[in-house]
Motif scaffolding. Structure first.
Motif, mmCIF file in Angstrom:
data_model
loop_
_atom_site.group_PDB
_atom_site.id
_atom_site.type_symbol
_atom_site.label_atom_id
_atom_site.label_comp_id
_atom_site.label_asym_id
_atom_site.label_seq_id
_atom_site.Cartn_x
_atom_site.Cartn_y
_atom_site.Cartn_z
ATOM 1 N N GLU A 6 0.835 -1.201 0.000
ATOM 2 C CA GLU A 6 0.000 0.000 0.000
ATOM 3 C C GLU A 6 0.873 1.256 0.000
ATOM 4 O OE1 GLU A 6 -2.166 -2.867 2.959
ATOM 5 O OE2 GLU A 6 -0.108 -2.226 2.561
ATOM 6 N N SER A 7 0.321 2.321 -0.538
ATOM 7 C CA SER A 7 0.970 3.626 -0.493
ATOM 8 C C SER A 7 -0.105 4.706 -0.576
ATOM 9 C CB SER A 7 1.968 3.786 -1.640
ATOM 10 O OG SER A 7 1.322 3.675 -2.882
ATOM 11 N N GLY A 8 0.287 5.931 -0.248
ATOM 12 C CA GLY A 8 -0.619 7.052 -0.398
ATOM 13 C C GLY A 8 -1.223 7.576 0.886
ATOM 14 N N GLY A 9 -0.939 6.924 2.002
ATOM 15 C CA GLY A 9 -1.466 7.423 3.268
ATOM 16 C C GLY A 9 -0.755 8.685 3.703
ATOM 17 N N GLY A 10 -1.283 9.288 4.780
ATOM 18 C CA GLY A 10 -0.653 10.498 5.289
ATOM 19 C C GLY A 10 -1.595 11.289 6.161
ATOM 20 N N LEU A 11 -1.194 12.528 6.419
ATOM 21 C CA LEU A 11 -1.983 13.451 7.239
ATOM 22 C C LEU A 11 -2.731 14.415 6.333
ATOM 23 C CD1 LEU A 11 -2.698 14.793 9.975
ATOM 24 C CD2 LEU A 11 -0.584 16.123 9.725
ATOM 25 N N LEU A 18 -7.440 12.014 -0.221
ATOM 26 C CA LEU A 18 -6.259 11.180 -0.384
ATOM 27 C C LEU A 18 -6.597 10.074 -1.357
ATOM 28 C CD1 LEU A 18 -4.813 10.582 3.219
ATOM 29 C CD2 LEU A 18 -3.713 11.869 1.376
ATOM 30 N N ARG A 19 -5.565 9.571 -2.037
ATOM 31 C CA ARG A 19 -5.735 8.418 -2.910
ATOM 32 C C ARG A 19 -4.766 7.336 -2.468
ATOM 33 N NH1 ARG A 19 -4.044 7.208 -9.116
ATOM 34 N NH2 ARG A 19 -5.875 5.983 -9.745
ATOM 35 N N LEU A 20 -5.317 6.222 -2.032
ATOM 36 C CA LEU A 20 -4.496 5.079 -1.655
ATOM 37 C C LEU A 20 -4.307 4.168 -2.871
ATOM 38 C CD1 LEU A 20 -6.030 4.077 1.791
ATOM 39 C CD2 LEU A 20 -4.268 5.790 1.284
ATOM 40 N N SER A 21 -3.123 3.578 -2.943
ATOM 41 C CA SER A 21 -2.811 2.623 -4.004
ATOM 42 C C SER A 21 -2.311 1.325 -3.375
ATOM 43 C CB SER A 21 -1.728 3.176 -4.929
ATOM 44 O OG SER A 21 -2.120 4.386 -5.535
#
Length: 117
Positions: A6-11, A18-21
């Motif tokens: 997974e990628s794309g997380g954050g604050l 946000l867009r998670l991949s």
């Protein structure tokens, strides 16, 4: 060995996006139902959204109209577009790949999403 990354997380601030991949490897991606789950501290892991091999989608009531799941079979990717984020969306988000016949169930390592001002 099967991998889901997974990628794309954050604050992000409330109301933001946000867009998670999730990148999958070493599976026949197109036959799997792909899902996004989340787990907040002290809570059970819950289904956020899922998309089947026939592109049928399913969403938790709490995210309907705000989140969109999609997949790219050629790239072995699944996405979660999250709009109008709320503080209660704060959680670790996990990518899941599942088939029933035969039973296969794979999980990614998770990505943190924090919605806060």
């Amino acid at each position: 060995q099967v991998q889901l990354v997974e990628s794309g997380g954050g604050l992000v601030q409330p109301g933001g996006s946000l867009r998670l991949s999730c990148a999958a490897s070493r599976i026949i991606f197109s036959i799997y139902t792909m899902g996004w789950y989340r787990q907040a501290p002290g809570n059970q892991r819950e289904l956020v959204a899922a998309i089947t091999s026939s592109i049928t989608t399913n969403y938790a009531d709490s995210v309907k109209g705000r989140f969109t799941i999609s997949r790219d079979n050629a790239a072995s990717m699944v996405y979660l577009q999250m709009n109008s984020l709320k503080p209660e969306d704060t959680a670790v988000y996990y990518c899941n790949a599942r088939t029933v016949h035969p039973w296969r169930d794979y999980w990614g390592q998770g990505t943190q999403v924090t919605v806060s001002s």
